[in-house]
Design a protein around this motif. Sequence first.
Motif, PDB file in Angstrom:
ATOM      1  N   GLU A  26    -110.486 -34.002  94.593  1.00 55.23           N
ATOM      2  CA  GLU A  26    -110.606 -32.754  93.842  1.00 55.23           C
ATOM      3  C   GLU A  26    -109.513 -32.586  92.785  1.00 55.23           C
ATOM      4  O   GLU A  26    -109.677 -31.819  91.853  1.00 55.23           O
ATOM      5  CB  GLU A  26    -110.509 -31.563  94.799  1.00 55.23           C
ATOM      6  CG  GLU A  26    -111.774 -31.291  95.558  1.00 55.23           C
ATOM      7  CD  GLU A  26    -111.616 -30.082  96.462  1.00 55.23           C
ATOM      8  OE1 GLU A  26    -110.592 -29.404  96.370  1.00 55.23           O
ATOM      9  OE2 GLU A  26    -112.527 -29.855  97.264  1.00 55.23           O
ATOM     10  N   GLN A  27    -108.372 -33.265  92.992  1.00 54.89           N
ATOM     11  CA  GLN A  27    -107.244 -33.030  92.097  1.00 54.89           C
ATOM     12  C   GLN A  27    -107.223 -33.959  90.888  1.00 54.89           C
ATOM     13  O   GLN A  27    -106.294 -33.912  90.090  1.00 54.89           O
ATOM     14  CB  GLN A  27    -105.921 -33.161  92.866  1.00 54.89           C
ATOM     15  CG  GLN A  27    -105.736 -32.105  93.927  1.00 54.89           C
ATOM     16  CD  GLN A  27    -106.397 -32.529  95.241  1.00 54.89           C
ATOM     17  OE1 GLN A  27    -106.845 -33.654  95.390  1.00 54.89           O
ATOM     18  NE2 GLN A  27    -106.456 -31.615  96.191  1.00 54.89           N
TER      19      GLN A  27
ATOM     20  N   VAL B 198    -107.832 -27.040  94.271  1.00 58.71           N
ATOM     21  CA  VAL B 198    -108.467 -26.898  92.958  1.00 58.71           C
ATOM     22  C   VAL B 198    -109.953 -26.641  93.166  1.00 58.71           C
ATOM     23  O   VAL B 198    -110.590 -27.276  93.996  1.00 58.71           O
ATOM     24  CB  VAL B 198    -108.266 -28.189  92.137  1.00 58.71           C
ATOM     25  CG1 VAL B 198    -109.086 -28.138  90.860  1.00 58.71           C
ATOM     26  CG2 VAL B 198    -106.805 -28.364  91.829  1.00 58.71           C
TER      27      VAL B 198
ATOM     28  N   ALA C  88    -115.894 -23.229  83.185  1.00 54.39           N
ATOM     29  CA  ALA C  88    -114.683 -22.755  83.825  1.00 54.39           C
ATOM     30  C   ALA C  88    -115.055 -21.674  84.834  1.00 54.39           C
ATOM     31  O   ALA C  88    -115.915 -20.837  84.560  1.00 54.39           O
ATOM     32  CB  ALA C  88    -113.745 -22.188  82.790  1.00 54.39           C
TER      33      ALA C  88
ATOM     34  N   LYS D  66    -121.082 -28.155  86.499  1.00 54.25           N
ATOM     35  CA  LYS D  66    -121.722 -28.200  85.183  1.00 54.25           C
ATOM     36  C   LYS D  66    -120.784 -27.874  84.014  1.00 54.25           C
ATOM     37  O   LYS D  66    -121.209 -27.281  83.031  1.00 54.25           O
ATOM     38  CB  LYS D  66    -122.923 -27.236  85.159  1.00 54.25           C
ATOM     39  CG  LYS D  66    -124.125 -27.742  85.930  1.00 54.25           C
ATOM     40  CD  LYS D  66    -124.925 -28.768  85.140  1.00 54.25           C
ATOM     41  CE  LYS D  66    -125.852 -29.556  86.062  1.00 54.25           C
ATOM     42  NZ  LYS D  66    -126.041 -30.923  85.613  1.00 54.25           N
ATOM     43  N   GLY D  67    -119.546 -28.254  84.142  1.00 55.49           N
ATOM     44  CA  GLY D  67    -118.651 -28.134  83.007  1.00 55.49           C
ATOM     45  C   GLY D  67    -118.327 -26.732  82.560  1.00 55.49           C
ATOM     46  O   GLY D  67    -118.034 -26.489  81.400  1.00 55.49           O
TER      47      GLY D  67
ATOM     48  N   ILE E  26    -115.523 -27.842  89.736  1.00 58.33           N
ATOM     49  CA  ILE E  26    -116.223 -27.209  88.623  1.00 58.33           C
ATOM     50  C   ILE E  26    -117.647 -27.730  88.530  1.00 58.33           C
ATOM     51  O   ILE E  26    -117.899 -28.929  88.536  1.00 58.33           O
ATOM     52  CB  ILE E  26    -115.455 -27.462  87.321  1.00 58.33           C
ATOM     53  CG1 ILE E  26    -114.108 -26.758  87.425  1.00 58.33           C
ATOM     54  CG2 ILE E  26    -116.208 -26.930  86.117  1.00 58.33           C
ATOM     55  CD1 ILE E  26    -112.982 -27.577  86.945  1.00 58.33           C
TER      56      ILE E  26
ATOM     57  N   PRO F  90    -108.941 -29.974  82.571  1.00 60.85           N
ATOM     58  CA  PRO F  90    -109.435 -29.428  83.828  1.00 60.85           C
ATOM     59  C   PRO F  90    -110.588 -28.428  83.776  1.00 60.85           C
ATOM     60  O   PRO F  90    -111.572 -28.618  84.451  1.00 60.85           O
ATOM     61  CB  PRO F  90    -108.187 -28.801  84.444  1.00 60.85           C
ATOM     62  CG  PRO F  90    -107.108 -29.675  83.975  1.00 60.85           C
ATOM     63  CD  PRO F  90    -107.491 -30.085  82.577  1.00 60.85           C
ATOM     64  N   ASN F  91    -110.515 -27.377  82.998  1.00 57.63           N
ATOM     65  CA  ASN F  91    -111.551 -26.357  83.051  1.00 57.63           C
ATOM     66  C   ASN F  91    -112.926 -26.850  82.606  1.00 57.63           C
ATOM     67  O   ASN F  91    -113.926 -26.223  82.876  1.00 57.63           O
ATOM     68  CB  ASN F  91    -111.153 -25.148  82.190  1.00 57.63           C
ATOM     69  CG  ASN F  91    -110.173 -24.269  82.916  1.00 57.63           C
ATOM     70  OD1 ASN F  91    -109.715 -24.628  84.007  1.00 57.63           O
ATOM     71  ND2 ASN F  91    -109.852 -23.131  82.343  1.00 57.63           N
ATOM     72  N   TYR F  92    -112.940 -27.977  81.884  1.00 58.92           N
ATOM     73  CA  TYR F  92    -114.197 -28.488  81.371  1.00 58.92           C
ATOM     74  C   TYR F  92    -114.537 -29.841  81.986  1.00 58.92           C
ATOM     75  O   TYR F  92    -115.441 -30.517  81.554  1.00 58.92           O
ATOM     76  CB  TYR F  92    -114.127 -28.585  79.840  1.00 58.92           C
ATOM     77  CG  TYR F  92    -113.763 -27.263  79.235  1.00 58.92           C
ATOM     78  CD1 TYR F  92    -114.731 -26.286  79.005  1.00 58.92           C
ATOM     79  CD2 TYR F  92    -112.429 -26.957  78.959  1.00 58.92           C
ATOM     80  CE1 TYR F  92    -114.388 -25.054  78.499  1.00 58.92           C
ATOM     81  CE2 TYR F  92    -112.084 -25.714  78.449  1.00 58.92           C
ATOM     82  CZ  TYR F  92    -113.074 -24.765  78.223  1.00 58.92           C
ATOM     83  OH  TYR F  92    -112.737 -23.529  77.729  1.00 58.92           O
ATOM     84  N   PHE F  93    -113.753 -30.217  83.004  1.00 57.51           N
ATOM     85  CA  PHE F  93    -113.930 -31.525  83.647  1.00 57.51           C
ATOM     86  C   PHE F  93    -115.315 -31.612  84.254  1.00 57.51           C
ATOM     87  O   PHE F  93    -115.752 -30.733  84.977  1.00 57.51           O
ATOM     88  CB  PHE F  93    -112.858 -31.696  84.726  1.00 57.51           C
ATOM     89  CG  PHE F  93    -112.719 -33.102  85.213  1.00 57.51           C
ATOM     90  CD1 PHE F  93    -111.921 -34.004  84.529  1.00 57.51           C
ATOM     91  CD2 PHE F  93    -113.363 -33.510  86.371  1.00 57.51           C
ATOM     92  CE1 PHE F  93    -111.785 -35.303  84.985  1.00 57.51           C
ATOM     93  CE2 PHE F  93    -113.229 -34.820  86.821  1.00 57.51           C
ATOM     94  CZ  PHE F  93    -112.439 -35.706  86.126  1.00 57.51           C
ATOM     95  N   ASN F  94    -116.013 -32.692  83.952  1.00 53.69           N
ATOM     96  CA  ASN F  94    -117.404 -32.779  84.373  1.00 53.69           C
ATOM     97  C   ASN F  94    -117.764 -34.210  84.777  1.00 53.69           C
ATOM     98  O   ASN F  94    -118.816 -34.721  84.430  1.00 53.69           O
ATOM     99  CB  ASN F  94    -118.292 -32.305  83.210  1.00 53.69           C
ATOM    100  CG  ASN F  94    -119.714 -32.074  83.643  1.00 53.69           C
ATOM    101  OD1 ASN F  94    -119.980 -31.841  84.822  1.00 53.69           O
ATOM    102  ND2 ASN F  94    -120.630 -32.152  82.700  1.00 53.69           N
TER     103      ASN F  94
ATOM    104  N   ILE G 241    -106.459 -32.441  87.568  1.00 50.60           N
ATOM    105  CA  ILE G 241    -105.056 -32.085  87.307  1.00 50.60           C
ATOM    106  C   ILE G 241    -104.374 -33.211  86.537  1.00 50.60           C
ATOM    107  O   ILE G 241    -103.669 -32.975  85.560  1.00 50.60           O
ATOM    108  CB  ILE G 241    -104.284 -31.820  88.621  1.00 50.60           C
ATOM    109  CG1 ILE G 241    -104.869 -30.605  89.336  1.00 50.60           C
ATOM    110  CG2 ILE G 241    -102.794 -31.612  88.336  1.00 50.60           C
ATOM    111  CD1 ILE G 241    -104.174 -30.264  90.627  1.00 50.60           C
TER     112      ILE G 241
ATOM    113  N   LYS H  68    -100.976 -23.232  98.388  1.00 55.81           N
ATOM    114  CA  LYS H  68    -101.574 -24.542  98.164  1.00 55.81           C
ATOM    115  C   LYS H  68    -103.072 -24.436  98.003  1.00 55.81           C
ATOM    116  O   LYS H  68    -103.824 -25.216  98.551  1.00 55.81           O
ATOM    117  CB  LYS H  68    -101.245 -25.460  99.345  1.00 55.81           C
ATOM    118  CG  LYS H  68     -99.993 -26.296  99.124  1.00 55.81           C
ATOM    119  CD  LYS H  68     -99.928 -27.367 100.168  1.00 55.81           C
ATOM    120  CE  LYS H  68     -98.830 -28.355  99.865  1.00 55.81           C
ATOM    121  NZ  LYS H  68     -98.696 -29.352 100.906  1.00 55.81           N
TER     122      LYS H  68
ATOM    123  N   TYR I 271    -100.338 -35.070  95.351  1.00 58.18           N
ATOM    124  CA  TYR I 271    -101.654 -35.699  95.462  1.00 58.18           C
ATOM    125  C   TYR I 271    -101.642 -37.155  95.005  1.00 58.18           C
ATOM    126  O   TYR I 271    -102.265 -37.501  93.998  1.00 58.18           O
ATOM    127  CB  TYR I 271    -102.675 -34.918  94.628  1.00 58.18           C
ATOM    128  CG  TYR I 271    -102.620 -33.435  94.860  1.00 58.18           C
ATOM    129  CD1 TYR I 271    -102.960 -32.891  96.097  1.00 58.18           C
ATOM    130  CD2 TYR I 271    -102.213 -32.572  93.841  1.00 58.18           C
ATOM    131  CE1 TYR I 271    -102.900 -31.526  96.309  1.00 58.18           C
ATOM    132  CE2 TYR I 271    -102.158 -31.200  94.051  1.00 58.18           C
ATOM    133  CZ  TYR I 271    -102.495 -30.675  95.290  1.00 58.18           C
ATOM    134  OH  TYR I 271    -102.434 -29.334  95.503  1.00 58.18           O
TER     135      TYR I 271
END
Lengths: 121, 216
Positions: free
Chosen positions: B144-145, A109, A117, A114-115, A112, B134-138, B148, A106, B56
């Motif tokens: 935090e989720q 996440v 990865a 400043k955008g 992140i 997600p990887n570019y979420f700003n 997702i 578990k 969540y």
Amino acid sequence: MSGHFIIPVSYYVKTFIGLLFLTFITVLAAQFDFGALNLTIALLIAVVKASLVLLIFMGLRWEKGFTWVLLLGSVVCVLIFFFFVFADLMTRGAIDIEEAGFHDLKSPVIKIEKGHAPTGH
Amino acid sequence: MATTGTSFIKHEVAHHFDNAEQEFESAKLGMWAFMAQEILFFSALFVAYAIFRYLYPEAFLEASSLLSWKMGAFNTAVLITSSFTMVMAVNSAQTSQKKKTFNFLLVTILLAALFLVVKYFEYMSKFHHGIFPPNYFNAMAVFEQVPIFFGIYFVITGLHALHILIGIGLIIWIMRRTARGEFHADYFTPVELVGLYWHFVDLVWIFLFPLLYLVG
């Protein structure tokens, strides 16, 4: 294909009005809080709407048996999919707590910045 | 049979079929098999949604509130209307009304385009606020989720939009064939099948609307 059964337009008009009405009901129901029932009510209305589209617009009501077998077979597979995933998910609790950090089941996440990865997780 | 005085092209039944009826039923059965597959295809994404909503719930509540339910409701009405114009197009083809078939198909395309335009503005307003996959979420979010949810949102609505685009292409194809006079009471299989596909796209959205926009 002469003699092919043509569905009366009135069926379509009534279904169309019914679908718009049910969309209105969906939005209306979302304005009230029924607690745990919120999702159930939303899904129930969606299932009724989907059934209307399938039965009338897609003409399933007038289809032969094998089409029903195909469609219901597909829906049963989806239900099995949900059943086994949730049979796992809903019975995990204790193992998860004991072995947290070990299997990393578990892991939260990663936030992140400043955008960008995160690298190498 | 022709109501507008236009000529129709006679349909030749393919040699491996006994008659037109069998040809029509076979084609339709194939389309239903494809649709059964489409249900399974989308089910993976619905399961992903269910898992993360179960884990969540608060994050999903927050994420969903970032979407505009008004735009979602409007698009639902647009798609339902386009489904209606589609069945009317099929019905017109079944009764050899060439011009009516063409016009109903045209309205269906316009509604599909309207859906995509609304979707475009929705996506743009999300991007504007830093809500990316997600990887570019700003964006600012309490939970935090939240990313997702948007990962699932962008994939599932994106795939749905792709289905709409393909649908528009298919409708243009049957519009051209309608204009040529290929469809009439004795042959309307492609119109019927594209109609089935179009209703399926509507069907997916019927579930997506409450699940994505109305969590709570």
